[in-house]
Design an enzyme around this catalytic site. Structure first.
Site, mmCIF file in Angstrom:
data_model
loop_
_atom_site.group_PDB
_atom_site.id
_atom_site.type_symbol
_atom_site.label_atom_id
_atom_site.label_comp_id
_atom_site.label_asym_id
_atom_site.label_seq_id
_atom_site.Cartn_x
_atom_site.Cartn_y
_atom_site.Cartn_z
ATOM 1 N N GLU A 1 3.075 25.360 -7.006
ATOM 2 C CA GLU A 1 3.501 24.110 -7.639
ATOM 3 C C GLU A 1 4.465 24.374 -8.795
ATOM 4 O OE1 GLU A 1 3.453 20.797 -7.512
ATOM 5 O OE2 GLU A 1 2.835 21.210 -5.479
ATOM 6 N N HIS B 1 9.203 23.964 -2.077
ATOM 7 C CA HIS B 1 8.018 24.340 -1.298
ATOM 8 C C HIS B 1 8.446 25.047 -0.001
ATOM 9 C CE1 HIS B 1 4.849 22.918 -3.799
ATOM 10 N NE2 HIS B 1 5.266 21.674 -3.815
ATOM 11 N N TYR C 1 -1.870 27.600 -0.921
ATOM 12 C CA TYR C 1 -1.883 26.359 -1.694
ATOM 13 C C TYR C 1 -3.289 26.038 -2.171
ATOM 14 C CZ TYR C 1 0.309 21.983 -3.146
ATOM 15 O OH TYR C 1 0.825 20.943 -3.884
ATOM 16 N N HIS D 1 12.142 20.007 -6.204
ATOM 17 C CA HIS D 1 10.743 20.440 -6.161
ATOM 18 C C HIS D 1 10.250 20.523 -4.722
ATOM 19 C CE1 HIS D 1 6.402 20.445 -7.460
ATOM 20 N NE2 HIS D 1 6.296 19.970 -6.223
ATOM 21 N N GLU D 2 10.462 19.463 -3.974
ATOM 22 C CA GLU D 2 9.929 19.418 -2.605
ATOM 23 C C GLU D 2 10.576 20.479 -1.722
ATOM 24 O OE1 GLU D 2 7.309 17.906 -1.632
ATOM 25 O OE2 GLU D 2 7.048 17.030 -3.615
ATOM 26 N N HIS E 1 -1.859 20.913 -9.157
ATOM 27 C CA HIS E 1 -0.901 20.133 -9.954
ATOM 28 C C HIS E 1 -1.301 20.090 -11.425
ATOM 29 C CE1 HIS E 1 -0.080 18.439 -5.897
ATOM 30 N NE2 HIS E 1 1.154 18.368 -6.339
ATOM 31 N N ASP F 1 -7.753 18.431 -5.734
ATOM 32 C CA ASP F 1 -6.338 18.804 -5.808
ATOM 33 C C ASP F 1 -6.150 20.301 -5.485
ATOM 34 O OD1 ASP F 1 -3.573 18.570 -6.379
ATOM 35 O OD2 ASP F 1 -3.897 19.043 -8.503
HETATM 36 ZN ZN LIG Z 1 4.597 20.138 -5.028
#
Ligand SMILES: [Zn+2]
Length: 342
Positions: free
Chosen positions: A182, A162, A173, A158-159, A260, A255
């Site tokens: 996301e 990005h 974002y 996941h990271e 998210h 957020d």
């Molecule tokens: Zn993320």
């Protein structure tokens, strides 16, 4: 832009637990909320070399400090250092590289052999993992609610994803494009896990961050792509707030506009498409989503409808069965694909 795996609303719930079940975690969450990661000086990172490509990893140990990247402990091809977090980070970087190469023919995040760097043991009891625009950073977790963040390969995928989005569509974002950003990170995260485990779409858990919570938490993961909104339900953490359909779209300023939260909607669309097509998701729905992500016509401000249109276009190029599955997937979450271009 720093992208962290644990969203701010979850840390805030934890931080507000006083006196409660998780005093250590509450304190760690307060620290994590206050001590926002700052941009590191990645002086120890290997420089990109245009003459070379292929998998090149470097894992460093922040030694519980906040100076990044820290002391290098394992470079590409070196044996394990004996540290579990360093080994998990090294393996997770490799699993992500292999997924991108096998499924999408891509040479690292930038398709130019960019080295993959990670630092482990960031801070003390640090409750997060993040991509800072150049490298990955992992905390050890507070030990009460969160264990070490290298434990989940879907979190690593996941990271790093990005970074992939940063090098492709560059989705902003915020709001819907942020939730797509996301969601694409979750898609890549679960594909990395499924690819590494050799799992078909109908065998996979579709969980993001399974294994991060300790046994004390009523929950299985941070998010569920198969059933958004069901990953946890805990009296301290609250209930997983993700919607799975446009009728439940969350309008909020928190957020980054619910990036998210509303990612649950395109997450569910991907799950629907992948399970309808069957087989290995990284060979079916994965390449269709990747084609949409790398469609030069996709704007960085793409809405769900615009991204959906790009996936339908990509699916049509594969075949009727694929187009039908992708159209049905978006219909299943209440998104009407908006196609642009010839
Ligand atoms: Zn993320």
């Amino acid at each position: 832009m720093t992208h962290a795996i644990v969203p701010p609303y979850l840390l805030a719930r934890l931080a507000a637990d006083e006196p409660g079940r998780f005093p250590v975690a509450a304190e760690a969450a307060r620290r994590a909320l206050l001590d926002r990661p700052t941009r590191p000086r990645p002086t120890m990172l290997p420089r990109r070399s245009p003459a070379r490509s292929g998998l090149r990893r470097v894992v460093s140990d922040a030694e519980h400090g906040t100076d990044l990247p820290g002391r290098p402990v394992r470079a590409e091809g070196e044996p394990p250092s004996g540290d579990v977090a360093a080994a998990e980070a090294y393996d997770g970087l490799g699993a992500t590289y292999r997924l991108l190469a096998d499924a999408f023919g891509r040479d690292s995040l930038d398709d130019a052999g960019m080295p993959l760097a990670a630092s482990v043991h960031y801070g003390r009891g640090y409750d997060n993992a993040y991509w800072d625009g150049e490298q990955m950073v992992f905390g050890d977790g507070d030990g009460e609610v969160f264990g070490r963040f290298t434990a989940s390969v879907s979190v690593i995928g996941h990271e790093l994803a990005h970074g992939l989005v940063q090098h492709t569509a560059g989705l902003v974002y915020e709001g819907e494009p942020g939730a797509l950003n996301e969601s694409l990170a979750d898609v890549v995260g679960v594909l990395v896990e499924q690819h590494a485990a050799g799992q078909r779409a109908d065998e996979a858990t579709w969980l993001v961050g399974a294994g991060l919570f300790t046994d004390a938490v009523q929950g299985v993961a941070l998010r569920s792509m198969a059933a958004p909104g069901t990953a946890y339900d805990d009296d301290v953490l609250g209930r997983d707030p993700q919607p799975a359909h446009m009728r439940d779209f969350v309008r909020t300023r928190d957020d980054h506009g619910g990036v998210h939260l509303n990612s649950g909607i395109p997450n569910k669309a991907f799950h629907l498409a992948a399970t309808a097509l069957g087989g290995f998701a990284w060979q079916t729905a994965g390449p269709i989503w990747f084609a949409a992500l790398t469609d030069p016509a996709l704007p960085s401000t793409a809405t769900f409808a615009r991204f959906a249109g790009a996936t339908v276009r990509a699916a049509r190029a594969v075949g009727d069965r694929e187009r039908e599955a992708v159209e049905a997937a978006w219909a299943g979450v209440g998104v009407e694909p908006e196609e642009v271009g010839p």
